[in-house]
Design a protein around this motif. Structure first.
Motif, PDB file in Angstrom:
ATOM      1  N   LEU A 184       0.811  -0.900  -0.050  1.00  0.00           N
ATOM      2  CA  LEU A 184       0.241  -0.171   0.126  1.00  0.00           C
ATOM      3  C   LEU A 184       0.935   1.304   0.401  1.00  0.00           C
ATOM      4  O   LEU A 184       0.669   2.256  -0.568  1.00  0.00           O
ATOM      5  CB  LEU A 184      -0.855   0.613   1.662  1.00  0.00           C
ATOM      6  CG  LEU A 184      -2.198  -0.920   0.927  1.00  0.00           C
ATOM      7  CD1 LEU A 184      -3.008  -1.076   2.705  1.00  0.00           C
ATOM      8  CD2 LEU A 184      -3.155   0.196   0.084  1.00  0.00           C
ATOM      9  N   LYS A 185       2.136   1.051   0.726  1.00  0.00           N
ATOM     10  CA  LYS A 185       2.707   2.585   0.824  1.00  0.00           C
ATOM     11  C   LYS A 185       3.180   2.388  -1.011  1.00  0.00           C
ATOM     12  O   LYS A 185       3.520   3.552  -1.086  1.00  0.00           O
ATOM     13  CB  LYS A 185       3.783   1.920   1.497  1.00  0.00           C
ATOM     14  CG  LYS A 185       4.828   3.292   2.112  1.00  0.00           C
ATOM     15  CD  LYS A 185       5.918   2.817   2.892  1.00  0.00           C
ATOM     16  CE  LYS A 185       7.114   4.459   3.949  1.00  0.00           C
ATOM     17  NZ  LYS A 185       7.023   4.993   2.434  1.00  0.00           N
ATOM     18  N   LYS A 186       4.404   1.218  -1.366  1.00  0.00           N
ATOM     19  CA  LYS A 186       4.329   1.497  -3.270  1.00  0.00           C
ATOM     20  C   LYS A 186       3.381   1.833  -3.390  1.00  0.00           C
ATOM     21  O   LYS A 186       3.250   3.016  -4.633  1.00  0.00           O
ATOM     22  CB  LYS A 186       5.352   0.677  -3.203  1.00  0.00           C
ATOM     23  CG  LYS A 186       5.667   0.086  -3.981  1.00  0.00           C
ATOM     24  CD  LYS A 186       6.144  -1.031  -5.112  1.00  0.00           C
ATOM     25  CE  LYS A 186       7.200  -1.050  -3.965  1.00  0.00           C
ATOM     26  NZ  LYS A 186       8.084  -2.771  -4.710  1.00  0.00           N
ATOM     27  N   LEU A 187       2.211   1.193  -3.816  1.00  0.00           N
ATOM     28  CA  LEU A 187       0.987   2.281  -4.252  1.00  0.00           C
ATOM     29  C   LEU A 187       0.644   3.865  -3.573  1.00  0.00           C
ATOM     30  O   LEU A 187       0.705   4.412  -4.951  1.00  0.00           O
ATOM     31  CB  LEU A 187      -0.362   1.930  -3.487  1.00  0.00           C
ATOM     32  CG  LEU A 187      -1.658   1.380  -4.716  1.00  0.00           C
ATOM     33  CD1 LEU A 187      -1.877   0.956  -6.096  1.00  0.00           C
ATOM     34  CD2 LEU A 187      -2.792   1.144  -4.384  1.00  0.00           C
ATOM     35  N   GLN A 188       0.707   3.917  -2.915  1.00  0.00           N
ATOM     36  CA  GLN A 188      -0.021   5.177  -2.420  1.00  0.00           C
ATOM     37  C   GLN A 188       1.403   6.402  -3.474  1.00  0.00           C
ATOM     38  O   GLN A 188       1.514   7.574  -3.493  1.00  0.00           O
ATOM     39  CB  GLN A 188       0.158   5.356  -0.849  1.00  0.00           C
ATOM     40  CG  GLN A 188       0.017   6.733  -0.794  1.00  0.00           C
ATOM     41  CD  GLN A 188       0.113   6.892   1.384  1.00  0.00           C
ATOM     42  OE1 GLN A 188       0.895   6.200   2.225  1.00  0.00           O
ATOM     43  NE2 GLN A 188      -1.139   7.702   1.360  1.00  0.00           N
ATOM     44  N   GLU A 189       3.071   5.445  -3.289  1.00  0.00           N
ATOM     45  CA  GLU A 189       4.191   6.594  -3.895  1.00  0.00           C
ATOM     46  C   GLU A 189       3.706   6.687  -4.860  1.00  0.00           C
ATOM     47  O   GLU A 189       3.631   7.609  -5.728  1.00  0.00           O
ATOM     48  CB  GLU A 189       4.550   5.818  -3.361  1.00  0.00           C
ATOM     49  CG  GLU A 189       5.898   5.886  -1.662  1.00  0.00           C
ATOM     50  CD  GLU A 189       7.080   4.739  -1.914  1.00  0.00           C
ATOM     51  OE1 GLU A 189       7.247   4.574  -2.649  1.00  0.00           O
ATOM     52  OE2 GLU A 189       6.802   4.995  -0.165  1.00  0.00           O
ATOM     53  N   LYS A 190       2.613   5.688  -5.706  1.00  0.00           N
ATOM     54  CA  LYS A 190       2.774   5.819  -7.407  1.00  0.00           C
ATOM     55  C   LYS A 190       1.378   6.548  -7.738  1.00  0.00           C
ATOM     56  O   LYS A 190       1.787   7.318  -8.743  1.00  0.00           O
ATOM     57  CB  LYS A 190       2.893   4.313  -8.356  1.00  0.00           C
ATOM     58  CG  LYS A 190       3.953   3.360  -7.804  1.00  0.00           C
ATOM     59  CD  LYS A 190       4.439   2.333  -8.927  1.00  0.00           C
ATOM     60  CE  LYS A 190       5.148   1.166  -9.308  1.00  0.00           C
ATOM     61  NZ  LYS A 190       5.307   0.806 -10.012  1.00  0.00           N
ATOM     62  N   VAL A 191       0.564   6.893  -6.636  1.00  0.00           N
ATOM     63  CA  VAL A 191      -0.839   7.613  -6.698  1.00  0.00           C
ATOM     64  C   VAL A 191      -0.597   8.429  -7.293  1.00  0.00           C
ATOM     65  O   VAL A 191      -0.341   9.418  -7.935  1.00  0.00           O
ATOM     66  CB  VAL A 191      -1.572   6.825  -6.217  1.00  0.00           C
ATOM     67  CG1 VAL A 191      -3.009   7.710  -6.275  1.00  0.00           C
ATOM     68  CG2 VAL A 191      -2.205   5.199  -6.366  1.00  0.00           C
TER      69      VAL A 191
END
Length: 194
Positions: A184-191
């Motif tokens: 989720l942290k990685k996804l949040q950064e990409k979003v």
């Protein structure tokens, strides 16, 4: 208003995702909360394929973003089982308890207890995959369940760095170190980069 629908009815997953992505969306709903009845067959051959299928199919039914995850436990000595079959490991009518009993019976004579949780996340919108990330959390399987927090295999998944199982580690700590938290942290950064 920015809405996220999580392609699950698993309240444990919903709680974890809300705790991590809550500041990014105005509203986060489970399928049930959004009034969506969908039974997407998870017949992919990987965590990514299953997450993609769920996210894309449900995003064709709704406005806004849909987040699907496929996650599971991989045990090295069991040739990475239960893997993508983690939720239904003990067969028809599988429950967390039955899955844990089966896992313990299979690892009881194994010296190698190395295991990891994998989480694949796919964010889709309008029937198209927008983002994909995958992360894992390392640990080992212990001989008996410990702890009251968490769900699934958490009571058997021991994290040496903390000296506790995922079910013993406080939720606010688990929400920083788990496979899902990392994904989720990685996804949040990409979003945020979009």
């Amino acid at each position: 208003m920015k809405q996220l629908i999580i392609a699950t009815n698993n309240q444990g997953k919903v709680r974890e995702i809300k705790a991590i992505l809550g500041n990014f969306y105005d509203e986060i709903k489970s399928l049930k909360d959004a009034g969506i009845v969908a039974d997407v067959v998870e017949d992919g051959d990987s965590f990514h394929a299953n997450a993609r299928k769920k996210a894309v199919e449900i995003s064709e039914m709704v406005e806004g973003d849909v987040l699907a995850d496929d996650s599971g436990l991989c045990v090295e000595a069991l040739d990475m089982a239960p893997g993508i079959y983690s939720a239904r490991f003990s067969g028809e009518g599988a429950t967390d308890e039955k899955n844990n009993v089966k896992l313990l019976s299979l690892v009881k004579d194994q010296d190698n207890r190395r295991a990891w949780f994998v989480c694949a996340l796919v964010l889709a919108n309008g029937g198209k995959e927008k983002l994909y990330v995958e992360e894992r959390a390392e640990g080992k399987i212990i001989d008996e369940p410990r702890g009251e927090n968490g769900f699934g295999y958490d009571p058997l998944f021991y994290v040496e760095e903390y000296g506790q199982t995922f079910a013993e580690i406080p939720p606010e700590v688990k929400n920083k170190i788990s496979h899902r938290a990392k994904a989720l942290k990685k996804l949040q950064e990409k979003v945020q980069e979009m």
